[in-house]
Design an enzyme around this catalytic site. Structure first.
Site, short mmCIF file in Angstrom:
data_model
loop_
_atom_site.label_atom_id
_atom_site.label_comp_id
_atom_site.label_asym_id
_atom_site.label_seq_id
_atom_site.Cartn_x
_atom_site.Cartn_y
_atom_site.Cartn_z
CD GLU A 249 -2.77 1.22 2.48
OE1 GLU A 249 -3.60 2.15 2.59
OE2 GLU A 249 -2.66 0.31 3.32
CG HIS A 283 -4.56 -1.13 -0.08
ND1 HIS A 283 -5.64 -0.29 -0.29
CD2 HIS A 283 -4.57 -1.42 1.25
CE1 HIS A 283 -6.26 -0.08 0.86
NE2 HIS A 283 -5.64 -0.76 1.80
CG ASP A 334 -9.30 0.65 3.40
OD1 ASP A 334 -9.39 0.23 4.56
OD2 ASP A 334 -8.21 0.95 2.87
#
Length: 472
Positions: A249, A283, A334
């Site tokens: 990420e 991600h 998320d």
């Protein structure tokens, strides 16, 4: 989602519906009969059928419900509350420290109230299943609750109260970083080792029903030692459910992984032989082509969370690379700064347009897929089902009987030709496009969740005098 969504079914009509148009097999089809069985799954999905007398005629075109493949429900209480900067710079790591203050303050009752409000919003946003990446386990000091799964059961109760499907993913989380063998003080309530994750999964999996199932997750490579990742993979070898992991990420995470292991995060997972079709790489923002190729060979998939990745300044995933490699792509909300799949798909495409200064980046006319929205939607539909551990998903025989009835009178859709309906849903002005929402063959109504949510927010964010933020 209309307030009148819980309309009564007539005798003999409870499991037979007819739609003038429905999204089947990647395209709009006409005159579709939909029949669900007693277990809440589609028994018949057939186009080209005149409306039977014993079927309920739906009030608009029909889409399948979408899976929200990545959620941290408690973070809904933080949405919109980290958008100020008091210092010279702000990034993901500063946001995380502020988010931890919320994570350290909530109780199981709070989490149930927050999640119920969120899940109602997700239904209104077109999601009928949510994958909960669940690492908020214990009391703030790290002591387990009397019921070790108190937080997980709070999430399950919230989902059942509002009617959304839930895939609960207990998370392996045992250290603060690659060179930090223990957790920080503000991470103590997250602790769960591989055997603890597997024990939680077994308990939750035993409670599975039409709208609830379980998988497992690894928070990230920085938060789990290599031996522990392998231990969990060994325990889960015969598991039918999904395996999720945050990966790549942040650039700092990639750099730290290279320093600690000599490999990039996805490269490490592939080299260790861990990836298989159950693995969902959440991600996967910072990749190189060789990693994407390894994911494609393993049959794993990626879960992109465009609104959160934008909000946190993570960066942009290599969407063209993932698409060219044929890797499945699901979407998630998320941190829940937005709660509608149309906005996630819009920003998945818009980020690429801004980066490459071209339009319709996800379209593939050479593959017979000229419509950007349709290609992204179908990918998210198919991959989302896998991410939730569903063998079949969508308007297909054997899939759970979920659907969305489109309100063609919504301002963003008025006058739009039918073949451009999905384009307008994603790229025209946002609105409230769903007349009705069905989960497992039952209409979902407007649950009253705002009051309890407001009470939790008041306790979290206001001091007794109405002054400073309490959690800070």
């Amino acid at each position: 989602m209309s307030a009148a969504v819980n309309h009564a079914h007539g005798a003999g009509r409870a499991n037979r519906w007819w739609a003038p148009h429905a999204w089947l097999d990647g395209r709009w089809q006409d005159d579709v009969l939909l029949v669900s069985d007693s277990g809440g799954r589609w028994a018949t999905v057939q186009a080209g059928v005149p409306c039977p007398l014993d079927a309920q005629r739906l009030a608009g075109p029909v889409l399948p419900g979408l899976v929200n493949a990545h959620s941290h429900a408690f973070q809904r209480a933080f949405a919109g509350l980290s958008e100020r900067r008091e210092h010279a710079g702000d990034d993901f790591w500063g946001w995380r420290d502020r988010m931890y203050r919320v994570a350290g303050a909530v109780t199981p009752d709070d989490v149930q109230a927050i999640a119920a409000h969120l899940y109602r919003e997700l239904l209104a946003g077109g999601y009928t299943q949510v994958c909960e990446f669940h690492y908020l386990q214990h009391q703030p000091d790290g002591t387990p609750y009397a019921d070790p799964l108190a937080m997980g059961h709070a999430l399950k109760a919230a989902a059942e109260a509002v009617g959304i499907g839930l895939t609960l993913l207990p998370v392996l989380y045992e250290r603060a970083g690659f060179t930090q063998p223990a957790l920080r003080e503000d991470q103590r309530r997250f602790h769960l080792d591989a055997d603890g994750v597997w024990a939680a999964h077994r308990t939750l999996a035993a409670q599975s029903h039409a709208t609830f199932n379980a998988g497992v997750a690894v928070h990230s490579l920085r938060a789990a030692a290599p031996a522990s990742v392998h231990r969990l993979a060994q325990l889960a070898r015969g598991m039918d459910g999904p395996v999720h992991i945050h990966v790549a990420e942040q650039t700092a995470e990639v750099e730290d992984c290279l320093t600690a292991t000599g490999r990039r995060p996805i490269e490490w997972l592939a080299a260790e032989g861990l990836l298989d079709p159950r693995w969902q790489l959440v991600h996967a923002t910072h990749t190189v082509p060789a990693e994407i190729e390894a994911v494609a060979r393993a049959g794993s998939a990626a879960v992109i969370c465009p609104s959160t990745e934008a909000n946190l300044g993570d960066g942009l995933a290599d969407l063209p690379g993932w698409l060219d490699a044929g890797v499945g792509l699901a979407i998630g909300s998320d941190s829940h700064v937005t709660r509608s799949w149309t906005e996630e798909l819009r920003w998945m495409e818009y980020g690429q347009r801004l980066l490459h200064r071209q339009r319709n980046m996800a379209a593939a006319p050479h593959q017979g897929q000229p419509a950007t929205a349709a290609r992204l939607w179908q990918l998210a539909l198919d991959t989302g089902g896998r991410a939730a551990g569903q063998a079949v998903w969508g308007l297909r025989v054997g899939a759970r009987a979920d659907l969305l009835v489109i309100d063609t009178a919504d301002a963003a859709l008025v006058g739009v030709p039918g073949e451009h309906r999905l384009d307008a849903l994603v790229f025209s002005s946002p609105g409230r496009p769903w007349r009705d929402v069905m989960v497992a063959g039952r209409w979902v109504g407007e649950a009253d969740t705002a009051g309890r949510f407001a009470d939790v927010m008041q306790r979290l964010w206001s001091s007794p005098s109405g002054g400073q933020d309490r959690v800070r």
